[in-house]
Enzyme design. Structure first.
Site, PDB file in Angstrom:
ATOM      1  N   SER A 143      22.332  67.674  16.704  1.00  0.00           N
ATOM      2  CA  SER A 143      21.468  68.793  17.082  1.00  0.00           C
ATOM      3  C   SER A 143      20.463  69.076  15.961  1.00  0.00           C
ATOM      4  O   SER A 143      19.691  68.205  15.578  1.00  0.00           O
ATOM      5  CB  SER A 143      22.329  70.012  17.408  1.00  0.00           C
ATOM      6  OG  SER A 143      21.587  71.014  18.047  1.00  0.00           O
ATOM      7  N   GLU A 200      22.172  67.545  29.387  1.00  0.00           N
ATOM      8  CA  GLU A 200      21.746  68.562  28.421  1.00  0.00           C
ATOM      9  C   GLU A 200      20.242  68.739  28.405  1.00  0.00           C
ATOM     10  O   GLU A 200      19.483  67.788  28.628  1.00  0.00           O
ATOM     11  CB  GLU A 200      22.262  68.236  27.025  1.00  0.00           C
ATOM     12  CG  GLU A 200      21.779  66.937  26.409  1.00  0.00           C
ATOM     13  CD  GLU A 200      22.189  66.826  24.946  1.00  0.00           C
ATOM     14  OE1 GLU A 200      21.657  67.610  24.132  1.00  0.00           O
ATOM     15  OE2 GLU A 200      23.023  65.968  24.620  1.00  0.00           O
ATOM     16  N   HIS A 209      25.617  68.696  25.361  1.00  0.00           N
ATOM     17  CA  HIS A 209      25.107  68.694  23.994  1.00  0.00           C
ATOM     18  C   HIS A 209      26.235  68.507  22.977  1.00  0.00           C
ATOM     19  O   HIS A 209      27.190  69.277  22.933  1.00  0.00           O
ATOM     20  CB  HIS A 209      24.385  70.022  23.739  1.00  0.00           C
ATOM     21  CG  HIS A 209      23.616  70.084  22.467  1.00  0.00           C
ATOM     22  ND1 HIS A 209      22.557  69.245  22.184  1.00  0.00           N
ATOM     23  CD2 HIS A 209      23.740  70.896  21.380  1.00  0.00           C
ATOM     24  CE1 HIS A 209      22.060  69.543  21.001  1.00  0.00           C
ATOM     25  NE2 HIS A 209      22.765  70.530  20.492  1.00  0.00           N
TER      26      HIS A 209
END
Length: 297
Positions: A146, A240, A270
């Site tokens: 991320s 996602e 995610h």
């Protein structure tokens, strides 16, 4: 077909997402992520050693097969505003076992208390410390999930700009590469994503970058010159909203001549690798195969 374990985790995430209140404070979000990590304790044979690198708290996470001179510098996710060694210890332990490397997880400074470029400065400091400690760049893997994936790219780009030796490989899990949130998956996956929402993803960057241009290459690496980067592995979930962040990064990296191994994982969300589900282990095993093939043989 998704495993039963992943179906249960998805249901849990959907329930948690539905119960979130708009404008929840940062401290609540941080505590929530910390609490989530208690669901995935590390195996008893994993060695965890706390350390401090020039003022930056960090942790070594080592499986029994970890080779001394091979290091995986892992930059945790959390939208640049949360995350810690605690939240990513389980994932770090799995990566250590699969890659046969010692994993180093630094707790870089978080926003909004420490906005851009504090996280990048800390990541660079830790990488340079590894080099000064005698670890060869060709024995270093760098990676993150991320925001940690975006930070990984920012670190590589900064090192390249300074003509410094780059790590051998980079591993990106659902990297956040577009702070404007312009990818088509922000809309096409909004109803499928059990964890993230487009509104929150577009609102959070201001906490980190303040008034910086959303297209600055060190916060939105899809706008960077990616030429000269090491081989990349990118894994992302099909369900996602940040799917397009990975797909566009891969397209632009390949166009710049970078070797990329890319996988879109069916029915996954995610950074699903942080959960104890079979699909996560499969992804982690594939990361290990990538590293072993590229780095060790």
């Amino acid at each position: 077909m998704a495993s039963q374990e992943s179906v249960l985790v998805r249901q849990f995430l959907i329930s948690s997402k539905a119960s979130q209140t708009a404008g929840a404070d940062i401290e609540t979000a941080r505590k929530g992520l910390e609490a989530l990590s208690t669901l995935t304790p590390v195996a008893p044979d994993i060695i965890v050693e706390k350390t401090n690198i020039e003022g930056i708290p960090a942790e070594w996470v080592m499986a029994p097969n970890a080779v001394e001179d091979r290091v995986f510098l892992y930059l945790h996710g959390g939208a640049y505003i949360m995350g810690s060694c605690n939240t990513h210890r389980f994932l770090a332990s799995k990566l250590s076992r699969s890659t046969s490397a010692r994993v180093l997880v630094p707790e870089y400074r978080l926003a909004p208390e420490n906005p851009f470029p504090a996280a990048i400065e800390d990541a660079l400091k830790v990488y340079r410390w590894l080099i000064s400690s005698g670890i060869s760049p060709d024995k270093i893997i760098i990676g993150g999930d991320s925001a940690g994936g975006g930070l990984t790219l920012a670190t590589l780009l900064s090192l390249k700009d300074e003509d410094e030796a780059l790590p051998a490989l980079a591993v990106l899990l659902s990297p956040w590469t577009d702070m404007e949130g312009t990818g088509e998956s922000m809309e096409t996956r909004a109803d499928l994503d059990p964890w993230l929402s487009p509104d929150a993803s577009r609102a959070t960057p201001a906490l980190y970058i303040r008034n910086l241009d959303l297209r600055h290459p060190l916060v939105s690496p899809i706008y960077a010159d990616l030429s000269g980067l090491p081989s990349l592995l990118v894994h992302v979930g099909n369900d996602e909203i940040l799917l397009s962040d990975s797909a566009r990064l891969v397209d632009r990296a390949r166009a710049a001549g970078v070797e990329v191994t890319f996988k879109v994982c069916d029915e996954m969300w995610h950074v699903f690798q942080t959960f104890a589900i079979p699909e996560a282990q499969q992804s982690i095993d594939e990361i290990g195969e990538f590293v072993q093939k590229k780095l060790y043989y």
